[in-house]
Structures are given as C-alpha cells and as structure tokens.
Design a protein around this motif. Sequence first.
Motif, PDB file in Angstrom:
ATOM      1  N   ARG A   1      -6.958  -6.107   0.313  1.00 57.93           N
ATOM      2  CA  ARG A   1      -6.089  -4.932   0.306  1.00 57.93           C
ATOM      3  C   ARG A   1      -4.848  -5.170  -0.569  1.00 57.93           C
ATOM      4  O   ARG A   1      -4.445  -4.309  -1.356  1.00 57.93           O
ATOM      5  CB  ARG A   1      -5.659  -4.593   1.735  1.00 57.93           C
TER       6      ARG A   1
ATOM      7  N   GLU B   1       0.828  -1.206   0.000  1.00 57.73           N
ATOM      8  CA  GLU B   1       0.000   0.000   0.000  1.00 57.73           C
ATOM      9  C   GLU B   1       0.867   1.263   0.000  1.00 57.73           C
ATOM     10  O   GLU B   1       0.549   2.240  -0.692  1.00 57.73           O
ATOM     11  CB  GLU B   1      -0.943  -0.019   1.198  1.00 57.73           C
TER      12      GLU B   1
ATOM     13  N   ASP C   1      -9.635  -9.792   4.456  1.00 61.97           N
ATOM     14  CA  ASP C   1      -9.439  -8.360   4.336  1.00 61.97           C
ATOM     15  C   ASP C   1      -8.035  -8.034   3.782  1.00 61.97           C
ATOM     16  O   ASP C   1      -7.872  -7.194   2.902  1.00 61.97           O
ATOM     17  CB  ASP C   1      -9.647  -7.737   5.733  1.00 61.97           C
TER      18      ASP C   1
END
Length: 485
Positions: free
Chosen positions: A368, A317, A364
């Motif tokens: 992501r 990220e 999750d």
Amino acid sequence: MAWEFRKLGPGDNVAVEAQRDPFAAPKWAPPVWHMPEGLVLLVNLVRALVRTVVFLVRNIVPVSAVAGLGWLGVRFGWLVPVLVLALVAVGLSVWAGVDRPSFVRWIARPARARWRLVAVYRRDWQPVLVTAGLTKVHKGREYLPSLVRVRCGPTSDRVLVRMLKGQAPDAWERVAVNLAHGFGATLVRVRDGDRPGRIWLEFVRKDALSVPIPALPVPDGSAVDLSALPVGRCEDGAPWRLRLLGTHVLIAGATGAGKGSVIWSTIRALLPWMLSGLVEVWAVDPKRMELSFGRALFERYGRYSDDPKGGMVELLEAAAVDMNARAEQFAGVTRSFTPSHEHPFRVVVVDELAFLTAYCPERDLRKRAESALAVLTSQGRSVGYCVIGAQQDARKEVNNLRNLFPDRIALRLDEDEQVDMVLGDGARDRGALADQISSIPEIGAGVGFVRLEASPDPVRVRAAYVSDSDIRDMVALGLPDVEAA
Ligand SMILES: Nc1ncnc2c1ncn2[C@@H]1O[C@H](COP(=O)(O)OP(=O)(O)OP(=O)(O)O)[C@@H](O)[C@H]1O
Ligand SMILES: [Mg+2]
C-alpha cells in the motif's frame, strides 16, 4: 682466422670491428652539414624577439604600468611615481572598504589569478604534465597541452586548458590525483570547457565545507522561493539552493550521514510559509527519531507505533487521494501550480523510505505504501505535491521508486557503486566521490553531492546543521498559530 662472438663493450670501436669482418654490410653515414655561425645567431635572435613580444603582449597591463611609472620618474623625478603609487593604493583601499564584493571581483580575484598563473601553473606546467603522461613526443618534438586562462574563486582555481588534438577529457580524469599533488591542490576535477578540445580543470585549494555550517536564518516570508530554498553551502561558497516546486527529492546516505540536516534545513527554509498556511508538511517517521522533535510543526504526522494498522500508510494514501482530487479540479484550468491558502503546497517528508518499501514486516502495508508513493511521485509534481524521501540504502532491491525522484542527493555512501545508482551513470567518474566522505560527523556529516540544473557535473555541498535547540525555536515560532488553530 678464427672469429668468436663476444659482447661489444664501451671501449670497442664498432667501425674497426666491422672492418675486420669481411662479410659485414657496408655502413653509410649521411654527410654532415655545418650551419654557418651567422645563421645560428640570426635564428636565436628571431626566437628571442618573438619571446619578448609574446611576453609583452601577455603582460600588457603590468608592463604598461611599470613603463608609465618609469617614464614619469625620468620626466618629473622619482617623487611623482611614488606619489602616484600611494594614491592608487589609497584609492584601492577605499574601494575595498566601501564595496568589498566589487573590489574582490574586479581587482583581488583577477590579481590573484594572474599571480597563481605565473607562480604555480605556468611554472610547473611542463614537468607535471610530462610526469602525468599528458604530453606526447613525436619525431623528437614534444607536444604540450596549453594553458589558456586561470580564474580564482574563494576556495578553488579554474584552469582552462587546450588539450592536444586527439586527446579526450578522460585522459585527464585518470591522472587527476597526479595533477592535484603536482600543483598542490587537495582535489582536481575535470569539467567540460567552453568549446570542444578545451576543458576546465578545477583545483580545490582548501575545503570550504570542512567545518559544520550553523542553521541558516529563518528567511522572511517574502524571500521564500520554492524553486530555490537555501539549505546549505556549495563548495565554491555559493548558497546551496534546493528546488521543491515541480520535483521530488531523494536523500541517500549511510547511517549518520546527515540526512536529518537536509530535511530540517529544508523545513526551516519553508517555515514562514508553513506558518502562514501556504505550505503544509506531512511527515512520516518510521524510526520515531528524526521528525518527532518538531511534530508540532507538521500538519500531519505518522509513525510506526502510532497505529499498528498503518498510520504512516494511511497518511500517504490520504495524500494520494487529495492529490488526485486536486488533479481533477485543476484539469483543463491551469498547468502551473501557485500555492494558496485553499491549495497549499504540500511536502510529504518520508524519513527511512526503505522501511516502508522493503523492511516493514507487514507485506500488505509495504504494497500500500509503495503504490501511494508511486502515485504521489508520478503525478504530484504539477499539482503542488513534493515528496522528500530519505534512505540509507541506495540499492534497487530496496527502493525501486528511485527513478521517480528527479532530484537526488548523495550524502556519504558505503560503497562506490551506490554513487551512480543515486546520481546517475558516470556521476562518480565526474567527481562525485560520495563513498570517500569522512564518517567523522564534524567533517563529513551533511556533506554530499548533487546535480544542479545548470550542469551535468556533480557539485559538492554541505547542509546547514539544524540543532535540537534550533528545532525547539522553530516550534516556538509556530506555537501561537498552532494554538490559534
Ligand atoms: N550538516 C551537519 N553538519 C554537522 N554535523 C551534522 C550535520 N548533520 C548531522 N550532523 C551530525 O551527525 C549526526 C548524525 O546525523 P543524522 O541523524 O542527521 O544522520 P542520518 O543520516 O539521519 O542517520 P540515520 O540514517 O542513522 O538516521 C548528528 O547527530 C549530528 O551530530
Ligand atoms: Mg536520520
């Protein structure tokens, strides 16, 4: 008179039997025309003449050389041609000693090609092609595809063939195994020719990749080219160069296929620029096995157990966020990326990509990771981001980002269907037999198929093997810088 049916035997005179049958249809035989003996002789003479002229034209160089030597012998005595031959031999040896590559290119290879044309291909051409079913017989006449040219490489021969009119390359692909056995090659591949109706047959004589290639020397900083990093060798002996600039690379291979050697050879080729700060490698290592060894070399390193909240995912990220910031900064300023200390070329290496996108137990985190990877792969190319992903399983269910990787490498795969999934439709038919690579590490690890930019045909390659001690040396090279930082 009573007639009974019986089978005719070899001794039966059919004409006589027919005469006995009053209802048999009359038989007509064409008149026999005997060609005059003189004409037969003339035709054969013309044929022999044509053959001689064709032979002389085809072999103009050796024929002229022999004729020249013969003339010298007759004119000046036999010592002269012997002296000329000795001088030529000395000249060639000096050439070979002084500049071997040009000698091989201009003398050794053409001579070998000539020899193999005559002694292998032309000699067995008709019998092999007839047996393989590549000839056609029409109205009693046999049509044979023609052999145009032979070229010799260090490990394979390329033979240019003019196919029969109406024939297509897949007729040759179907009988590639017959051709390999027929001409004593280990493998035959069919490649597009120089024009329609012609194909190249690539006869692999010996496997240049059958022994492991030791780690390539760490290049000089000035020699690093992000569009062509040397990571191993191609089947024809040429260096295998991997492009990172402006692309992403997916490495697919079953367990033990040697994905690690492709990753480490790439890092090794980048090392001088990593040390000077023009390239940064961010590594994601879910298995904690492959990349942890060279951890000191990486700008950032994420592994599964590091941080249960997702150290690896945070790394991806962060890369995506930085990439977006870069894109914002570059927008309208430049369209091509040049690495600098301010904006280094960033390589995100993800070992076991499928863990992040499919096997990771936390849903999750999977989501992501997938969206960060999608952002990086879809937009990172023009702003100096490259993702190198490695994974065992090429199936779509496991990695639906596959198509975002423009360059893909198929190492040993478990199933033949996976080859086209990795390299694109038709790759296996064009010779990418990644499912047949040996699972013995010395023979098959690091061996794979890639599609290079210049041609749609897959090329067989082998990555150099970067051993643990090579990695240790690489880390040692980087340590002073790491400490200084
Ligand atoms: N290029 C190579 N040349 C020769 N041997 C190699 C090469 N690459 C790997 N090997 C050998 O094969 C073994 C397995 O290689 P590697 O760990 O790179 O496979 P992998 O594809 O990463 O497998 P996994 O998916 O299980 O991690 C290595 O331990 C090494 O002995
Ligand atoms: Mg591995």
